[in-house]
Design an enzyme around this catalytic site. Structure first.
Site, PDB file in Angstrom:
ATOM      1  N   HIS A 138       0.812  -1.238   0.000  1.00 38.41           N
ATOM      2  CA  HIS A 138       0.000   0.000   0.000  1.00 38.41           C
ATOM      3  C   HIS A 138       0.838   1.278   0.000  1.00 38.41           C
ATOM      4  O   HIS A 138       0.308   2.356  -0.258  1.00 38.41           O
ATOM      5  CB  HIS A 138      -0.931   0.061   1.217  1.00 38.41           C
ATOM      6  CG  HIS A 138      -1.956  -1.020   1.251  1.00 38.41           C
ATOM      7  ND1 HIS A 138      -2.824  -1.248   0.202  1.00 38.41           N
ATOM      8  CD2 HIS A 138      -2.258  -1.942   2.210  1.00 38.41           C
ATOM      9  CE1 HIS A 138      -3.615  -2.274   0.517  1.00 38.41           C
ATOM     10  NE2 HIS A 138      -3.288  -2.708   1.718  1.00 38.41           N
ATOM     11  N   PHE A 162       3.668   1.417 -11.027  1.00 42.25           N
ATOM     12  CA  PHE A 162       3.950   0.861 -12.367  1.00 42.25           C
ATOM     13  C   PHE A 162       2.798   1.074 -13.350  1.00 42.25           C
ATOM     14  O   PHE A 162       2.662   0.362 -14.331  1.00 42.25           O
ATOM     15  CB  PHE A 162       4.279  -0.635 -12.242  1.00 42.25           C
ATOM     16  CG  PHE A 162       5.506  -0.890 -11.409  1.00 42.25           C
ATOM     17  CD1 PHE A 162       6.766  -0.508 -11.859  1.00 42.25           C
ATOM     18  CD2 PHE A 162       5.406  -1.480 -10.155  1.00 42.25           C
ATOM     19  CE1 PHE A 162       7.907  -0.711 -11.085  1.00 42.25           C
ATOM     20  CE2 PHE A 162       6.539  -1.692  -9.370  1.00 42.25           C
ATOM     21  CZ  PHE A 162       7.797  -1.311  -9.838  1.00 42.25           C
TER      22      PHE A 162
END
Length: 347
Positions: free
Chosen positions: A128, A174
């Site tokens: 997270h 990403f």
């Protein structure tokens, strides 16, 4: 050189401790390690001490301002802008230095994959954390740092996240690249932290089609979870053809877990792990969520045994049948993933 898979461990992992009533109890890591030792599963691994992450390494994912804020938080200075000192991420002594240990263990494990086929860091999987703020018990994103390390040698990395919570930090880091395919199966963000992870989050730019999310309805059991996993994950991995797989094996999907509402048994969880094992010969295995101190060592020690072909006994448990609503929900989510993502990957 030993070609046994690497297993990174140190009792220093226990220093990453939010203390008090906080649900993340680092003792679960030692319990897992001890269970593996007693059951002789550990004999099949080369047990290694991790190196601490360096600032230079952290800056491959995190901003300098954020790293500085974490360092300052060791002196008891909260910083809400960066999510430090909240109820999820309360300050604790050695917050910075203990974060460097689990983070360093994931980087060390990734480096071992330059010469081995498997490496494990059960203290990792803190998915997270974002590049410039802490979130959901996660200070630094060891997963993203490990993936960045792997990309120094490998062209394509697939990340599979079976934690009950959406792997939002890894996805965000990403989101705009096709070098990393992120796949997360989790309890739907409509019902659970962090409130994200829907099928329309598919990546942007070059990364479009390389973020995949399968949200599941509360009380989803082994039956629907396994069907959903099989329908989405193996075809995506086959189409993407990664050089290495990173697996986040959070076990908070278990029926006994206090923080989420999925209903997997340990047996069901292990069936998912077995599929992950068979998807690729080269893999980095990380821990993740898991807040029931009886379940975590049972599930993780057996998962590790499964990876090294040691004998495992699967506990006999009552399994739960998913409701019609849960089944319909999963099917509509899978349909959406197949419409949005599969064509981009040529499936």
């Amino acid at each position: 050189m030993s070609m046994k898979p690497s297993f990174f461990y140190t009792n220093e992992f226990l220093n990453y401790d939010f203390t008090g009533m906080h649900p993340l109890k680092p003792i679960r890591l030692k319990l897992t390690y001890d269970t593996m030792k007693v059951r002789k599963i550990l004999n099949k691994f080369e047990v290694l001490a991790p190196k601490k992450a360096t600032d230079e390494e952290l800056l491959k994912v995190h901003t300098k301002e954020y790293v500085d804020a974490v360092r300052k938080s060791e002196r008891g200075i909260p910083n809400f802008k960066y999510g430090l000192g909240t109820s999820d991420n309360p300050l604790f002594p050695n917050m910075y230095s203990s974060s460097l240990i689990y983070t360093g263990a994931s980087i060390s494990a990734a480096k071992d994959l330059f010469k081995k086929n498997m490496a494990v860091n059960i203290s990792g999987g803190l998915h997270h954390a974002h590049s410039s703020f802490a979130s959901g018990f996660c200070i630094f994103n060891d997963v993203a740092l490990a993936i960045k390390t792997l990309l120094e040698k490998y062209k394509r990395v697939a990340y599979i996240d079976i934690d009950a919570h959406h792997g939002d930090g890894v996805q965000a880091i990403f989101y705009k690249t096709n070098k990393v395919l992120t796949i997360s199966l989790h309890e739907s963000g409509q019902f659970l932290f962090p409130g994200s992870g829907f099928p329309d989050e598919i990546g942007e730019g070059e990364g479009r089609g390389y973020s995949v999310n399968v949200p599941l309805y509360p009380y989803t059991g082994d039956d629907v979870y396994l069907e959903s996993f099989k329908e989405v994950v193996p075809p995506l991995i086959e189409a993407y053809s990664p050089d290495v797989i990173v697996a986040q094996l959070g076990v908070d999907s278990n029926v006994e877990d206090p923080l989420a509402d999925l209903r997997l048994t340990i047996g069901g969880y292990l069936k998912v792990v077995k599929i992950i094992k068979e998807l690729h010969h080269r893999r980095l295995v990380l821990g993740g969520g898991g807040y029931n101190l009886e379940v975590v060592p049972k599930a993780w020690s057996r998962a590790m045994a499964l990876f090294v072909d040691a004998n495992i006994d699967i506990p006999v448990e009552r399994s739960y049948t998913t409701s019609e609503t849960g089944r319909d929900y999963a099917q509509s989510m899978i349909k959406e993933v197949k419409q949005r993502v599969f064509p981009i990957l040529g499936i």
